[in-house]
Design a protein around this motif. Sequence first.
Motif, PDB file in Angstrom:
ATOM      1  N   VAL A  92      40.042  55.943 -21.001  1.00 26.38           N
ATOM      2  CA  VAL A  92      38.770  56.035 -20.282  1.00 26.38           C
ATOM      3  C   VAL A  92      37.823  57.068 -20.898  1.00 26.38           C
ATOM      4  CG1 VAL A  92      39.535  55.074 -18.067  1.00 26.38           C
ATOM      5  CG2 VAL A  92      39.799  57.529 -18.488  1.00 26.38           C
ATOM      6  N   SER A  93      38.364  57.996 -21.697  1.00 24.22           N
ATOM      7  CA  SER A  93      37.464  58.973 -22.337  1.00 24.22           C
ATOM      8  C   SER A  93      36.562  58.263 -23.349  1.00 24.22           C
ATOM      9  CB  SER A  93      38.252  60.101 -23.005  1.00 24.22           C
ATOM     10  OG  SER A  93      38.951  59.646 -24.143  1.00 24.22           O
ATOM     11  N   ALA A  94      37.074  57.165 -23.963  1.00 21.12           N
ATOM     12  CA  ALA A  94      36.244  56.415 -24.915  1.00 21.12           C
ATOM     13  C   ALA A  94      35.088  55.739 -24.176  1.00 21.12           C
ATOM     14  CB  ALA A  94      37.093  55.379 -25.646  1.00 21.12           C
ATOM     15  N   ILE A  95      35.349  55.268 -22.968  1.00 20.17           N
ATOM     16  CA  ILE A  95      34.289  54.636 -22.156  1.00 20.17           C
ATOM     17  C   ILE A  95      33.245  55.690 -21.778  1.00 20.17           C
ATOM     18  CG2 ILE A  95      33.782  53.383 -20.019  1.00 20.17           C
ATOM     19  CD1 ILE A  95      36.653  52.295 -20.070  1.00 20.17           C
ATOM     20  N   ALA A  96      33.723  56.855 -21.357  1.00 18.63           N
ATOM     21  CA  ALA A  96      32.806  57.932 -20.952  1.00 18.63           C
ATOM     22  C   ALA A  96      31.950  58.397 -22.134  1.00 18.63           C
ATOM     23  CB  ALA A  96      33.594  59.099 -20.374  1.00 18.63           C
ATOM     24  N   ARG A  97      32.560  58.468 -23.307  1.00 18.48           N
ATOM     25  CA  ARG A  97      31.815  58.922 -24.493  1.00 18.48           C
ATOM     26  C   ARG A  97      30.684  57.974 -24.842  1.00 18.48           C
ATOM     27  NH1 ARG A  97      36.640  60.398 -26.416  1.00 18.48           N
ATOM     28  NH2 ARG A  97      36.888  58.621 -27.822  1.00 18.48           N
ATOM     29  N   GLU A  98      30.868  56.672 -24.572  1.00 17.82           N
ATOM     30  CA  GLU A  98      29.796  55.691 -24.812  1.00 17.82           C
ATOM     31  C   GLU A  98      28.522  56.069 -24.069  1.00 17.82           C
ATOM     32  OE1 GLU A  98      29.650  52.502 -26.411  1.00 17.82           O
ATOM     33  OE2 GLU A  98      31.387  53.318 -27.480  1.00 17.82           O
ATOM     34  N   ARG A  99      28.695  56.797 -22.955  1.00 21.44           N
ATOM     35  CA  ARG A  99      27.545  57.152 -22.120  1.00 21.44           C
ATOM     36  C   ARG A  99      27.304  58.661 -22.098  1.00 21.44           C
ATOM     37  NH1 ARG A  99      24.104  53.019 -20.980  1.00 21.44           N
ATOM     38  NH2 ARG A  99      25.354  51.216 -21.532  1.00 21.44           N
ATOM     39  N   GLY A 100      27.775  59.345 -23.137  1.00 21.47           N
ATOM     40  CA  GLY A 100      27.473  60.772 -23.260  1.00 21.47           C
ATOM     41  C   GLY A 100      28.383  61.680 -22.456  1.00 21.47           C
ATOM     42  N   GLY A 101      29.435  61.128 -21.861  1.00 28.10           N
ATOM     43  CA  GLY A 101      30.382  61.960 -21.105  1.00 28.10           C
ATOM     44  C   GLY A 101      31.609  62.258 -21.942  1.00 28.10           C
ATOM     45  N   GLY A 102      32.726  62.503 -21.298  1.00 26.64           N
ATOM     46  CA  GLY A 102      33.952  62.802 -22.031  1.00 26.64           C
ATOM     47  C   GLY A 102      35.097  63.035 -21.084  1.00 26.64           C
ATOM     48  N   GLY A 103      36.215  63.473 -21.635  1.00 32.61           N
ATOM     49  CA  GLY A 103      37.371  63.768 -20.804  1.00 32.61           C
ATOM     50  C   GLY A 103      38.657  63.478 -21.524  1.00 32.61           C
ATOM     51  N   HIS A 104      39.663  63.144 -20.746  1.00 33.20           N
ATOM     52  CA  HIS A 104      40.989  62.831 -21.284  1.00 33.20           C
ATOM     53  C   HIS A 104      41.169  61.319 -21.322  1.00 33.20           C
ATOM     54  CE1 HIS A 104      42.172  67.028 -20.905  1.00 33.20           C
ATOM     55  NE2 HIS A 104      41.637  67.022 -19.703  1.00 33.20           N
ATOM     56  N   LYS A 105      42.225  60.865 -22.012  1.00 29.14           N
ATOM     57  CA  LYS A 105      42.467  59.418 -22.082  1.00 29.14           C
ATOM     58  C   LYS A 105      42.643  58.817 -20.690  1.00 29.14           C
ATOM     59  CE  LYS A 105      44.169  59.095 -26.763  1.00 29.14           C
ATOM     60  NZ  LYS A 105      45.295  59.209 -27.693  1.00 29.14           N
ATOM     61  N   ARG A 106      43.253  59.575 -19.797  1.00 32.58           N
ATOM     62  CA  ARG A 106      43.522  59.031 -18.458  1.00 32.58           C
ATOM     63  C   ARG A 106      42.553  59.514 -17.384  1.00 32.58           C
ATOM     64  NH1 ARG A 106      49.606  57.939 -16.886  1.00 32.58           N
ATOM     65  NH2 ARG A 106      50.341  56.935 -18.772  1.00 32.58           N
ATOM     66  N   ALA A 107      41.673  60.448 -17.729  1.00 33.90           N
ATOM     67  CA  ALA A 107      40.744  60.981 -16.721  1.00 33.90           C
ATOM     68  C   ALA A 107      39.472  61.417 -17.418  1.00 33.90           C
ATOM     69  CB  ALA A 107      41.368  62.156 -15.988  1.00 33.90           C
ATOM     70  N   ALA A 108      38.364  60.777 -17.069  1.00 31.48           N
ATOM     71  CA  ALA A 108      37.113  61.104 -17.751  1.00 31.48           C
ATOM     72  C   ALA A 108      35.951  60.841 -16.810  1.00 31.48           C
ATOM     73  CB  ALA A 108      36.991  60.265 -19.023  1.00 31.48           C
ATOM     74  N   GLY A 109      34.745  61.176 -17.274  1.00 29.85           N
ATOM     75  CA  GLY A 109      33.580  60.956 -16.436  1.00 29.85           C
ATOM     76  C   GLY A 109      32.291  61.070 -17.211  1.00 29.85           C
ATOM     77  N   PHE A 110      31.230  60.561 -16.605  1.00 30.43           N
ATOM     78  CA  PHE A 110      29.903  60.671 -17.214  1.00 30.43           C
ATOM     79  C   PHE A 110      28.836  60.562 -16.132  1.00 30.43           C
ATOM     80  CE2 PHE A 110      30.983  56.174 -17.246  1.00 30.43           C
ATOM     81  CZ  PHE A 110      29.804  55.499 -16.953  1.00 30.43           C
ATOM     82  N   SER A 111      27.616  60.954 -16.491  1.00 23.70           N
ATOM     83  CA  SER A 111      26.463  60.808 -15.605  1.00 23.70           C
ATOM     84  C   SER A 111      25.562  59.734 -16.194  1.00 23.70           C
ATOM     85  CB  SER A 111      25.682  62.116 -15.523  1.00 23.70           C
ATOM     86  OG  SER A 111      26.525  63.132 -15.029  1.00 23.70           O
ATOM     87  N   THR A 112      24.852  59.036 -15.352  1.00 22.22           N
ATOM     88  CA  THR A 112      24.037  57.930 -15.859  1.00 22.22           C
ATOM     89  C   THR A 112      22.848  57.630 -14.958  1.00 22.22           C
ATOM     90  OG1 THR A 112      24.085  55.604 -16.536  1.00 22.22           O
ATOM     91  CG2 THR A 112      25.453  56.194 -14.664  1.00 22.22           C
ATOM     92  N   ASP A 113      21.828  57.002 -15.558  1.00 21.24           N
ATOM     93  CA  ASP A 113      20.684  56.513 -14.798  1.00 21.24           C
ATOM     94  C   ASP A 113      20.765  55.009 -14.587  1.00 21.24           C
ATOM     95  OD1 ASP A 113      19.234  58.882 -14.314  1.00 21.24           O
ATOM     96  OD2 ASP A 113      18.631  58.940 -16.414  1.00 21.24           O
ATOM     97  N   LEU A 114      21.828  54.380 -15.091  1.00 19.26           N
ATOM     98  CA  LEU A 114      21.971  52.923 -14.955  1.00 19.26           C
ATOM     99  C   LEU A 114      21.996  52.513 -13.483  1.00 19.26           C
ATOM    100  CD1 LEU A 114      24.694  51.634 -17.476  1.00 19.26           C
ATOM    101  CD2 LEU A 114      22.231  51.130 -17.473  1.00 19.26           C
ATOM    102  N   GLU A 115      21.401  51.375 -13.205  1.00 24.23           N
ATOM    103  CA  GLU A 115      21.496  50.803 -11.859  1.00 24.23           C
ATOM    104  C   GLU A 115      22.925  50.303 -11.663  1.00 24.23           C
ATOM    105  OE1 GLU A 115      19.324  50.972  -9.486  1.00 24.23           O
ATOM    106  OE2 GLU A 115      17.869  51.958 -10.810  1.00 24.23           O
ATOM    107  N   LEU A 116      23.281  50.071 -10.415  1.00 20.66           N
ATOM    108  CA  LEU A 116      24.673  49.734 -10.105  1.00 20.66           C
ATOM    109  C   LEU A 116      25.176  48.500 -10.852  1.00 20.66           C
ATOM    110  CD1 LEU A 116      26.986  50.795  -8.424  1.00 20.66           C
ATOM    111  CD2 LEU A 116      26.332  49.184  -6.637  1.00 20.66           C
ATOM    112  N   GLU A 117      24.379  47.440 -10.837  1.00 25.77           N
ATOM    113  CA  GLU A 117      24.859  46.182 -11.410  1.00 25.77           C
ATOM    114  C   GLU A 117      25.130  46.292 -12.915  1.00 25.77           C
ATOM    115  OE1 GLU A 117      23.311  41.724 -11.232  1.00 25.77           O
ATOM    116  OE2 GLU A 117      23.041  42.837  -9.356  1.00 25.77           O
ATOM    117  N   PRO A 118      24.167  46.750 -13.725  1.00 28.03           N
ATOM    118  CA  PRO A 118      24.469  46.920 -15.150  1.00 28.03           C
ATOM    119  C   PRO A 118      25.581  47.939 -15.409  1.00 28.03           C
ATOM    120  CG  PRO A 118      22.231  47.694 -14.647  1.00 28.03           C
ATOM    121  CD  PRO A 118      22.740  47.011 -13.424  1.00 28.03           C
ATOM    122  N   LEU A 119      25.702  48.922 -14.525  1.00 25.93           N
ATOM    123  CA  LEU A 119      26.754  49.925 -14.680  1.00 25.93           C
ATOM    124  C   LEU A 119      28.132  49.277 -14.511  1.00 25.93           C
ATOM    125  CD1 LEU A 119      27.717  52.833 -14.979  1.00 25.93           C
ATOM    126  CD2 LEU A 119      27.118  53.253 -12.593  1.00 25.93           C
TER     127      LEU A 119
END
Length: 334
Positions: A293-320
């Motif tokens: 999940v850290s790879a997913i978070a990095r796509e959006r400027g976030g980060g974390g561990h392989k099993r626990a990650a996070g990011f902030s976004t302005d995306l609307e719910l549906e595209p998110l």
Amino acid sequence: MSETTDIGATAIERVVGEIRSRERFILTAHEGPDGDALGSLLGMHHLLKQLGKDSVMFLASKEFPLPIEYRFLPLEEVFHEAPADMADRTAIFLDCGNIDRMPVDSLAAENVFTINIDHHHDNTLFGDVNLVEVDASSTAEIVYELSVLLGAGITPEMASALYVGLVTDTGKFMYENTNARTHRIAADLIEAGVQVDETYRRLYEHVPIEKLRLLSRALEGIQYHCDDQLVLAYIATADYEASGGSEEMTEGIIDHLRSVEGARVAALIRDLGDRGRAARKVSLRSSDGEVDVSAIARERGGGGHKRAAGFSTDLELEPLVSFLCGEVSRQLDP
Ligand SMILES: [Mn+2]
């Protein structure tokens, strides 16, 4: 690079050397600080004070109020503005995978010597000295190692702070990153004065009823996506209003989502209201470790561990949700 740097030394020896030879420090941790960020920050602060150093802790004012569970930590001395003598201080970043997660503009402007102490596998090695131990359960564990190497006794204050980092980053000593060594360190910290049951109650009980109401709304609205492999909950501004809760009460909800049978990835999306610039925050957990999940978070400027990650976004719910689903599917069926 510092003139005190010994090229042949290991990273931890270099950090020990830098701490010994320097006098004034400013400590900080990643944005949206969790138990390990705050515990290692406070533990390192007490360690430096114990060594007779001048240490100040820094966290941006947007981080306050802290999540409810961490408010018992004695962080009254934390600075929200860079001190006047910033240029003469050594910065220590704790539990911070990349410098973008802690944009301290004045640090960059002053060209401050930076020590980076962390355990995230995707750490960008932004420091002048980088002590990144990916096998450490927590940054608190690395601060503990430093205190041993520096010959500093572990005071009850240090022990209590570091123990919070250990407990929270290991899921109460139950996640994959928990091993015999983690327990040995915990044992040392307990001998140094940790009140285990009191720490448990402060971290996991003392729950305001508004927080439980918010949890209840999140669970009520659980959604399944991508052939049920993604379990997701969304907390909207309206949920804060209806429950009387707030964004800092959403800590821990993700753990309920990841425990759902069959879930490969859990996601908690919540609106930020007027806190911060981005519209919403996303926490991600990988239940079986198959999805990084850290790879997913990095796509959006976030980060974390392989099993626990996070990011902030302005995306609307549906595209998110489509983005998350696409990333999860791509990793599971490349
Ligand atoms: Mn950590």
